[in-house]
Every structure is written in C-alpha cells, then in structure tokens.
Design an enzyme around this catalytic site. Structure first.
Site, mmCIF file in Angstrom:
data_model
loop_
_atom_site.group_PDB
_atom_site.id
_atom_site.type_symbol
_atom_site.label_atom_id
_atom_site.label_comp_id
_atom_site.label_asym_id
_atom_site.label_seq_id
_atom_site.Cartn_x
_atom_site.Cartn_y
_atom_site.Cartn_z
ATOM 1 N N GLU A 89 41.487 33.841 30.923
ATOM 2 C CA GLU A 89 41.306 32.631 31.728
ATOM 3 C C GLU A 89 41.361 31.369 30.874
ATOM 4 O OE1 GLU A 89 38.751 34.400 35.462
ATOM 5 O OE2 GLU A 89 37.635 33.543 33.789
ATOM 6 N N GLU A 110 41.589 40.346 38.707
ATOM 7 C CA GLU A 110 40.161 40.356 39.030
ATOM 8 C C GLU A 110 39.989 40.070 40.515
ATOM 9 O OE1 GLU A 110 37.601 37.861 36.745
ATOM 10 O OE2 GLU A 110 38.180 38.711 34.814
#
Length: 761
Positions: free
Chosen positions: A200, A280
């Site tokens: 991320e 995710e």
C-alpha cells in the site's frame, strides 16, 4: 458448456467454481517429486487474455490471509487444513521483518519464526502461497513490521524512501529473506506463486518511484525475472499512481461493496490488460481499545465474492484467521490509539482457530470440516504480590543495563525496544507545587515520588501533573511503550520511552538513571543465541608497493646484458624508479582528491535530498496528526454510529477509579497445576475482569496486553502449547491496581470462551 455452480449461500464453494467453471483446470499445489523437479512448472500473467496461467492453463485463485506470526506454530497445520477444507487455493501471509532480524545481522527463523516450515505445510495441504515480503507490512503490527533497532542510531531517517541508512538495512535483510524463500517458488518446485513488493505504498506521503523501482529490482535480482512480483494499493488512481512500479503487477484492495465492477475500475484503468485481483477483501475489521468490537456482514461478503467470481477475479480474503498479536507487537494510529491484543477480525476462523457461524453458513456445500480444538475452564488461580516494579528492580534490570544520562534517553537508544522503562531522578533542591511536564512521554507513564503514586501521564490525554518535592526525594516515571504507529507518515516518529526533556516548573531536570524493565528476567527459560558472520577486507599499502618496485628492478636487471652494471647505473635506476613512484603517488593523491571531491558532492546531494525528504515528512505529519487515515476512517465512523453515548460516572465511582489508579505498578504471581496423567492439554482463556491495565505471562510466554475497563477485549487467549502437564506459572504486571482482592492478592479465572465485545467495571 459453462458450469455455473456458485450462489450467495456458499462463500467457500466459490473456490471450486474458480477451478472448474469456464474450462479452468484444477491444479493441485503439491505434485509428485518428478513434477516438482520439472522445469515446466510455470506461473505467468497472460496480459492479452486478462488471466493467470499455471503450467500454461488458465488459473484464478481464492485465497485467505493467515499470519504465521499470529498463530502458534503448533497450530499452523490445523489452520491450513481448515482453509484447504474450505475450498481455498492459497494462503497469503506477511513476513514481519521485526520478528526475524532481532538485532542488525542477527536472524531468527526457528520455532514461531520458521517461515520455511509454514511454506512446506501449506504445500503439504495443497495450498499455494502468496508471500507478502515487505519490507513494510502494516498489518496492524508494531512499526508496520519494521524492527525497532532501525530507530536506534538514525534520528532523521525517513523509512520507505531512498534514505541511505534505511536502504542499507533493507538490502541486507532482503538478501537473507529472498535467498531463503527462493527454493520454494513455484517454478523451483515450491508453492509460492507470487511475491508482493512493499505494501500500500500509494497511501504513503513519499510517492518515491525510485524507491519502488529499486525494491522491485532487488526482488527480481534475488528471485529471478520469471517470478511474478506484485503490488497492492487502495482502489483509487492516486494510490496506484504512487504505489506501483513497472516490474510488479498492480493489484488493489477494497472491502465489501454493492458494485465490484466499479471498485475494480481504477485497477482496470491503470492495468489496461491483465487479471483482476483484490489482494485484501476484508472479512471483518480490527479493534481498538475503548471502541466496540467490529463485525463484518456475512451477506455483504458473499455478495461481493459472487461478483468477483462473475468478473473472473482472483481474491484474497483478509483475514481468514486473524489470530493473536502476542507480546508487545500491536500497532497504533495517529491520533494515538493502539490496537487490542486479539486480532480476531470477525474472520471465518476465530482468534483460536474455531469454525465460526460465518464459516458454518456454507458447510452443507463443503467436505467434512476438521473439528475445533478443545477448550477447558481450568478454574480460578490465586495471585500473590511479588513486589512492586521498584522493589524488584534488581531482578528486572541487571546492573550492566542501567544507564546514567544527563537527559532522558529513548528506549531505542537503550537497545530496549518493547515493554517498559523506568526513569529515575533524585532532586538536588526542593520545589513548591509546580507543573511536572513530560510532553515527550511515549506512551503512558506512572509517576511516583519516593514510591508513592502521584498520577499517570498519557500522550493522548494529558502529559503534565502538579508536583512538589524536597531535596533528596526520588522521582520515578515508569513508561509503557503501548505499540508503535504502523501506518502513515507518523511511522517516522516512533521512538518510545521519554523522547524529550522533563521539566518541573521552569527547570529542566537533569541527571537520570534509566532502567530497562526486562520482564523476561523473571523466567529462566527465555534464552536466545545468535551468531553474526562478519567479513573483513584490506587494501594495498605503501610497503606492498615498494616490494613490487623491488620486483620491477629485478625484472629490469634480468634483461640487461650479463655485463655487470656499475654502482652509479644502479643508483640512477633507483632514482628513476623513485621518481616514477613519486609521480604515481602524486597521481594517486590527485585521483583520491578527485574521489573525495566527488564523495563530498554526493554527500551534499544526499544531504539535500534527505533534507527535502525530511521537510516533506514533517509537512505530511503535520497534516495527518489530527486526521484518521482514510483506510481506517469508514470503519471507525461505523463504530461511532453503533456506540451508545456514555453517561457521566457517579462521583463515588470516579473516586473509586482514582483510588484504584493510584497504585504503584506491581507484579503478581500464581500457579495452577494440570495433572501429569491428563490425556490432553487444552486451550483456555484468562478472564481479566478483576484487573485494570497490564500484561500477562504464562510459563514465560507473553500473552499480550489487557485493559478490561476499556474493552472490547476482556480475555486473553492461551494456546495449549503454552501450558505444561505439571505446574503452570502465571505472572501479571498490573499497572493501575486490581479491583478485587486484598493486599494478599487477587484471582484470575481460566474460562472456556473468549469475551471480545464487552467491558468490566
């Protein structure tokens, strides 16, 4: 003919759909030895047809996240068997750097940290592995997975950038990690399909494309160009712009949604071709102290998964089992709020690995599922006072670990990265009632004068108290590191203990004794050993060069006529060679001067780049300090909507809590016995409702933190592997004073079920 077999009543049957619908072949993660040795094993991205290819055949995966660092290694196989029985193809796991490189160059890959064993067990049970290798993980883990020692000597280091000191540590670590896992890549016969670079990164302020490219090059250099590398970012163009790099395939993450196609749109806009991947998909959410337990909607999860399958997307469910953040490894966010010990996540498998209602809703469509591990209520344990932290200081801090300093040193300077530290100052003069300012407390400090409690300072609440003192009195501040920030720019402001001066009135207090509190010293079985290989190097010196000059003379003489040279000729030759040597030395000096000039220029450039990075960091931290990160904001708002307004506490209760708080941090001990002839040890949970704030050890194993008055967690999970078929020792460090029992002690109850959505008053 296409076979459509998915429905909203079966989350785990989706994995079977991925394998048999639309002509996609079923390929087991484990194969016979001959195939494992074959060079024909391949895993690739087929960009033209928006798909993965496994051994040349179309492939999509349904994966679940399981962090090996959060599940006792004795239970890895149990959890993997359940995941395989659920129809999953793969298990995704983070590698937490801090768990493995405990000090610079000192590595631990044994027991709980045996990553290779975890990978082998996944392959044994026909699960592929998606390895999220970092170096940054996030994962609500202390410092996002970075080791605390990174903070020891690098005051202005900016992580997740091309900072020289940071990158030197990263390169050393990745060389060890990637060499370790390379034999287990799919094309080498192992189960690892893909390896994630960073995590991320698009959510980080730096947006350093050189850094991401350098990392990807390091990964490819160690693992080979045939390895599929990927990145994971939020599903927004801003995230993908900063978080990706050409050498790694860009994937996204998002939670349950009514419109999966729209959620994937940023990824498809960024990747014009290639398979859709949600790395995710959140099955639930994490919890913070003082906030309600989070629940994830099963119905919404199923709907989202159905849509993903319709779009032929690969999915990783985060989490499939959350597990437990044992020890002091929980993370935190800014504005400062720390995560609880349990990482249950409302996942399909509970914190203790049990099949939940979320899992069982789909059981009719699945093969038989392995049973849950047994639990037992071992009853009440009488706890007795061992002594206060101050009284036990000689045991908790060896004499060679106490440090004297003009001003407070942070924990990282002490090489004491987790837990508690005591700071002591003896007053040289008296003070009338004045403000004691400890603005640099990280994170919570108990203040005592001559062992009498004065109050508590907390970085998130108040950092000053009123204090009067006489000459000769002793000020003690016991500081708890409650977990490092794991997300956002503030991960660069993560030093613990007391990080700035302590003031009383107008005076800066100086001359401190600092005691790292080493709770493990209460146990005899916590010993570690490690060795570090060190290399040596050398360079040619002047004596070596003069020896070579003598060889030159000999070589020259060998080509002379056999007529003897007179002494003058020999002297002249020496003079000539000396002149050549001097010229060479001058040339070398000039070259060295040029090199030094280049080095200085490089240093100035690096300093300027570092200054720019640091100024950018400070600006980002200023902007983020009072803002909940976007990733967490939606879930916290949902919490607040569910939370009932708190009623003012009656004055009597306020006074009781104040009296309970004014207790010096104290250590308690108790024992309970499990008969040696007991057939099986069983998991259990410790109910902490008789206690306030602290940490629990059982047989030397740190179960984690408890704060039952805040909730939502009021129990601590005890895997059976922490227990003995004999005497079991429990040690509690209670910071604020237990609420029941007399001076002689209090009780702990070992019960069968967890309590993750309650408080104790």
């Amino acid at each position: 003919m296409l076979v459509q077999i998915f429905s909203t009543s079966s989350i785990f049957l989706l994995a079977l759909l991925i394998q048999v619908s639309n002509g996609v072949a079923v390929v087991d993660a484990t194969t016979d030895a001959q195939q494992q040795q074959s060079s024909n094993r391949t895993f690739k991205i087929d960009y033209a047809n928006d798909r993965f290819l496994l051994d040349g055949k179309e492939f999509r995966y349904m994966s679940g996240s399981l962090h090996y660092s959060r599940v006792h290694h004795g239970y890895w196989e149990d959890r993997l068997v359940k995941m395989q029985a659920a129809g999953l193809d793969a298990v995704a796991t983070y590698v937490q750097w801090s768990a493995h490189e405990v000090e610079p160059g000192v590595y631990n890959f044994k027991g709980q940290n045996d990553l290779v064993q975890f990978i082998k067990l996944a392959q044994k049970h026909k699960l592929y592995v998606i390895l999220r290798a970092g170096p940054y993980a996030c994962a609500e883990w202390d410092y996002g997975g970075f080791p605390g020692w990174l903070l020891s000597d690098n005051e202005t280091m900016v992580v997740r950038t091309m900072d020289k000191k940071y990158m030197a540590a990263v390169k050393r670590w990745l060389a060890v990690l990637l060499s370790l896992v390379k034999p287990y890549l799919y094309h080498n016969g192992g189960p690892i399909l893909m390896v994630q670079v960073e995590n991320e990164y698009g959510s980080y302020f730096a947006c350093d494309h050189v850094y991401m490219k350098t990392l990807a090059d390091i990964f490819a250099g160690h693992l080979g160009n045939e390895t599929v590398l990927f990145t994971t970012d939020g599903n927004g163009q801003g995230y993908l712009k900063c978080g990706t790099t050409p050498r790694a395939y860009a994937t996204v993450d998002f939670g349950v949604t009514d419109d999966v196609k729209q959620a994937f749109a940023p990824m498809r806009e960024f990747n014009k071709q290639g398979p859709l991947v949600n790395s995710e998909l959140y099955t639930g959410w994490l919890d913070f102290w003082g906030k309600p337990h989070n629940y994830g909607s099963t119905k919404a999860l199923i709907s989202t998964l159905d849509q993903c399958v319709t779009l032929k997307a690969s999915v990783n469910m985060y989490m499939f089992e959350g597990g437990t953040t044992f020890g002091f490894m929980n993370g935190a966010l800014i504005p400062y709020s720390s995560m609880i010990t349990s990482y249950d996540y409302d996942a399909p498998l509970s914190e203790a690995g049990d099949v939940t209602d979320k899992f069982m809703a789909y059981k009719p469509n699945l093969p038989p599922v392995p049973g849950n591990t047994s639990k037992k209520a071992y009853g009440s344990v009488q706890m007795y006072r061992l002594g206060s932290v101050v009284e036990l200081l000689d045991v908790l801090t060896p004499s060679n670990r106490m440090v004297q300093s003009l001003g407070p040193l942070n924990m990282e300077q002490l090489r004491h990265y987790y837990g508690f530290t005591l700071y002591r100052h003896t007053f040289k003069k008296g003070y009338p009632p004045s403000f004691l300012n400890i603005s640099g407390v990280r994170d919570r400090g108990h203040v005592m004068l001559d062992q009498q409690p004065i109050g508590v300072v907390d970085r998130a609440i108040q950092t000053s108290l009123i204090l009067s003192a006489e000459a000769g009195q002793t000020l003690d501040i016991i500081v708890e590191n409650m977990g490092r920030i794991n997300y956002g720019s503030a991960i660069n402001d993560n030093r613990k203990g007391i990080v700035s001066s302590v003031n009383l009135g107008a005076d800066v207090l100086t001359n401190w004794k600092i005691y790292p509190i080493m709770l493990e010293n209460l146990f005899n079985d916590l010993t570690t050993s490690a060795s570090v290989e060190k290399g040596t190097g050398g360079s040619e010196n002047l004596a070596e060069f003069r020896q070579k000059r003598r060889q030159l003379i000999d070589h020259h003489l060998s080509f002379q006529s056999q007529q003897q040279l007179d002494e003058r000729q020999d002297e002249q030759l020496d003079e000539q060679l000396d002149e050549q040597l001097d010229e060479r030395q001058d040339e070398q000096l000039d070259e060295r001067q040029d090199e030094q000039l280049d080095e200085r220029q490089d240093e100035r450039q690096n300093e300027q780049e570092h200054k720019e990075r640091y100024l950018k960091l400070l600006e980002a931290m200023k902007q983020e300090q009072n803002e909940i990160p976007l990733k967490y904001r939606q879930h916290l708002l949902q919490q607040l909507q569910r939370q009932e307004p708190q009623q003012p506490q009656p004055p009597q209760l306020q006074q009781q809590q104040h009296e309970q708080l004014l207790n010096e941090p104290t250590i308690y001990s108790g024992i309970f016995r499990i008969p040696a002839d007991s057939k099986d040890l069983q998991d259990t949970f410790i109910n902490m409702c008789s206690w306030k704030w602290g940490v629990v050890y059982i047989n030397g194993n740190n179960l984690g933190r408890y704060r039952p008055t805040l909730g939502p967690q009021t129990t601590l999970y005890v895997p059976k592997y922490f227990l003995n078929n004999s005497t079991n020792h429990i040690v509690v460090l209670e910071m604020d004073g237990h609420s029941k029992g007399s001076v002689g002690g209090a009780k702990l109850d070992l019960i069968e079920k967890p309590q993750l959505d309650s408080t104790c008053f």
